[in-house]
Design an enzyme around this catalytic site. Structure first.
Site, PDB file in Angstrom:
ATOM      1  N   GLU A  60     -13.721  -4.360 -51.709  1.00 46.44           N
ATOM      2  CA  GLU A  60     -14.065  -3.552 -52.885  1.00 46.44           C
ATOM      3  C   GLU A  60     -13.319  -2.223 -52.899  1.00 46.44           C
ATOM      4  O   GLU A  60     -12.817  -1.799 -53.933  1.00 46.44           O
ATOM      5  CB  GLU A  60     -15.580  -3.315 -52.950  1.00 46.44           C
ATOM      6  CG  GLU A  60     -16.354  -4.452 -53.582  1.00 46.44           C
ATOM      7  CD  GLU A  60     -16.479  -5.685 -52.703  1.00 46.44           C
ATOM      8  OE1 GLU A  60     -16.241  -5.574 -51.481  1.00 46.44           O
ATOM      9  OE2 GLU A  60     -16.825  -6.761 -53.219  1.00 46.44           O
ATOM     10  N   HIS A 129     -28.649  -7.153 -52.822  1.00 44.84           N
ATOM     11  CA  HIS A 129     -28.277  -7.716 -54.127  1.00 44.84           C
ATOM     12  C   HIS A 129     -29.269  -7.313 -55.214  1.00 44.84           C
ATOM     13  O   HIS A 129     -29.456  -8.035 -56.183  1.00 44.84           O
ATOM     14  CB  HIS A 129     -28.216  -9.250 -54.055  1.00 44.84           C
ATOM     15  CG  HIS A 129     -27.121  -9.792 -53.187  1.00 44.84           C
ATOM     16  ND1 HIS A 129     -27.090  -9.614 -51.830  1.00 44.84           N
ATOM     17  CD2 HIS A 129     -26.007 -10.505 -53.488  1.00 44.84           C
ATOM     18  CE1 HIS A 129     -26.011 -10.209 -51.323  1.00 44.84           C
ATOM     19  NE2 HIS A 129     -25.340 -10.756 -52.310  1.00 44.84           N
TER      20      HIS A 129
END
Lengths: 325, 329
Positions: A60, A129
């Protein structure tokens, strides 16, 4: 009007804009041939190929930093994080580079980059998440933050994100993705900084963010049977934030609750509350109230997960308490 | 390898000399200005490393882009930013290349491809790769250059950026300026593998070369190959330049304790400007008089730049929050 899902609506905006703007490309994990874990890019790889639908390694920081350089030199990157939790590995690139380079260059470099991903608690996704994180980005000068709650808003706001020159966080609550709603087939944009009054009322104002918008509206429809007439506002974007609509509503109702699934401390509710006290104190008939998810990492077990988010009973109680003040 | 010394004309050889002298004399004056309190913030000089920016940027077009570091005055000047705009920026003036919003560590001149110097170690590598992605996507033959020091090589950005540029064949030249110390931490203490070129070739299958970073001709030649490779769509390269800074990490900082006087003197004896001057004269490519004329010309340029910076106005306080977004707000 035809009805499509939230995800389909956002994808339609992306497909429309990719067709007219060859500088748009998407990066992410599984957004190429697979079409995205949440079907965000389904069918686009076949049309546009790997340069514009770029599957990445799981880096990322690397691809966000790379997209900064691309945005600075004529491209329009769309970073598809899948779960927004993964954005945290790239915070240095976001907060020290992407948000600051337009400023440092005195406006001579543009930073048209869209950062999208799923937020929110649900489905026993557990703590890596289930994050939302938008207050962090609202705190930092240089970001636009869009938080659509309907398919109509998702298409219009995504289109605006893809045509502006600023970094935009486009955050999609995972429990909204499959909700259907009316969406025009033609192209349209919704301006940032324009809240939607999604329910009119006169007894109190509730500002409700993301998943809380439909939840609060449903609760208010039930409370109407008891004679409570509640106004519900969805800000739709948090940066910029349409305080004018909120202040106008508070001037009418005299009471304000901010309902936000994510954390209370230093959050959006705190900010709205402070601004209303600065600009609309005399309109208030009761202390401003906040309803937030619990200030805790998100647990896995369904019984624990349910315990940390405000449910409909909690929303109804908060509104009754506010009106009774 | 082609011998760059054969293909460069006298004018180009002197141009390399001129740029190195321009960087050196500008920074000497900026360091003095810093001591006098005229530069209100940090000032990291490039003294001793001038051959690298000079040799690399001499191979770039105006529309090629450079992503630089906190030690970026040399990259800015070599890319063509005027000494006036650099000096004024360090003085915090409205006429600076970032209009006073950046300072030494945030020099911007996107009009001529200087996409920013940076106060953070690592992002230049990623942004450099990203510009390469843009050029490839948009079908341009522009080239992107990312400068960074040995301090960035142990940072994740190095691995992630080089890997992405390699797997997607991006038109990028990565230039490592290994001056042996990341601030005051020795490279030998930061890694088991100081062979940066070797890392590029072994880990990322990337074309790479190690050069004497104090030899402007060697840097020029390596950059010529790397830039040509990128422009031809043949993917990224890395140039591993071994060099040394002969001033402290930043002006006004104590410089003792981490390196020896002997080491410093050995590198001062290999000064890149003196070495190029000696080479030019030895090979009969320039006369001492020509080099002196360049010194005089540069002195006038730098005098003018410092005076410009000194006499320029500070930015209006009311503009402090301008340009956060592209359309006002």
């Amino acid at each position: 009007m035809r009805e499509i899902t939230y995800t389909e609506a956002a994808r339609e905006a992306l497909a429309e804009q990719m067709a007219v703007d060859p500088s748009i490309f998407v990066v992410g994990e599984g957004i190429g041939e697979r079409g995205g874990n949440f079907n965000t890019t389904l069918g686009l790889y076949e049309k546009y190929g790997p340069m514009r639908l770029r599957d990445t390694p799981i880096v990322e920081r690397g691809f966000v930093g790379m997209c900064a350089g691309a945005a600075m030199t004529g491209s329009r990157p769309v970073v598809d994080f899948m779960f927004i939790d993964f954005i945290l590995d790239s915070m240095g690139e976001l907060l020290n580079q992407i948000s600051k380079i337009q400023y440092m260059s005195s406006g001579r470099i543009k930073m048209p980059i869209v950062l999208r991903g799923c937020i929110g608690i649900g489905g026993a996704a557990a703590t890596h998440h289930s994050g939302s994180y938008y207050p962090l980005f609202v705190h930092i000068p240089g970001f636009r933050v869009a938080l659509p709650s309907t398919p109509y808003d998702a298409k219009g706001l995504f289109k605006t994100a893809l045509t502006g020159d600023d970094p935009v966080l486009f955050l999609e609550h995972k429990l909204l993705l499959n909700r259907r709603g009316p969406v025009p087939e033609e192209a349209y944009q919704l301006p940032f900084g324009q809240a939607a009054v999604i329910r009119e009322g006169s007894d109190a104002t509730v500002v409700a963010l993301a998943i809380m918008a439909p939840k609060v509206r449903e609760v208010c429809d039930e409370l109407a049977k008891d004679g409570l007439d509640i106004e519900v506002i969805d800000p739709r974007t948090l940066a910029p934030l349409d305080m004018a609509t909120i202040l106008e509503s508070v001037a009418k109702t005299g009471r304000l609750l901010i309902a936000d699934e994510t954390f209370g401390p230093c959050g959006i509710g705190a900010e709205i509350s402070a601004q209303v006290m600065e600009q609309g104190f005399d309109d208030l008939d009761a202390p401003i109230a906040r309803l937030n998810g619990m200030h805790t990492p998100t647990p896995y077990s369904p019984s624990l997960e349910a315990a940390i988010i405000p449910d409909k009973a909690a929303i109804a109680q908060a509104i009754r308490d506010l009106v009774a003040e | 390898m082609i011998n760059a010394t054969d293909e460069l004309g006298a004018e180009q050889l002197l141009a390399l000399y001129r740029v190195m002298v321009l960087i050196r004399r500008t920074e000497e004056r900026l360091a003095r200005a810093h001591q006098m309190g005229l530069v209100p913030g940090p000032c990291h000089t490039y003294v001793g490393e001038e051959a690298i920016a000079t040799g690399v940027c001499a191979n770039l077009r105006e529309d090629d882009v450079v992503f630089s570091t906190h030690r970026g005055h040399g990259h800015a000047l070599a890319k063509g930013v005027s000494p006036r705009a650099v000096a004024a920026e360090l003085f915090g003036k409205a006429t600076g290349c970032s209009q006073g919003r950046g300072g030494s560590m945030h020099l911007f001149a996107p009009e001529i491809g200087l996409m920013g110097t940076s106060g953070i170690v690592g992002p230049s590598i990623l942004q450099g790769a990203g510009a390469g992605y843009s050029f490839k996507l948009l079908g341009s033959d522009q080239v992107s250059v990312a400068f960074f020091g040995d301090g960035a090589v142990s940072n994740g950005a190095f691995h992630e950026g080089l890997n992405l540029a390699a797997i997607w064949d991006l038109p990028v030249v990565f230039v490592c300026e290994d001056n042996m110390y990341a601030t005051e931490v020795a490279f030998r203490d930061a890694t088991r593998v100081q062979d940066v070129a070797g890392r590029a070739s072994v880990s990322y299958d990337m074309a790479s070369v190690r050069v004497d970073g104090n030899d402007v001709m060697a840097v020029y030649q390596a950059a010529e190959e790397a830039v040509s490779r990128a422009r031809a769509g043949q993917g990224p390269s890395l140039i591993d330049c071994k060099t040394y800074r002969t001033r402290p990490h930043a002006e006004g900082m104590r410089d003792g304790g981490y390196r020896t006087a002997e080491e410093m003197e050995s590198w001062k004896a290999r000064d890149p400007i003196a070495a190029h001057a000696a080479w030019l004269i030895d090979k009969g490519r320039a006369s001492a008089a020509e080099l002196e004329a360049i010194e005089a010309e540069i002195k006038a340029t730098v005098d003018d730049a410092i005076e410009f910076a000194r006499s320029s106005p500070f930015p209006e306080p009311a503009t402090a929050a301008d340009y956060i977004f592209s359309r006002g707000a």
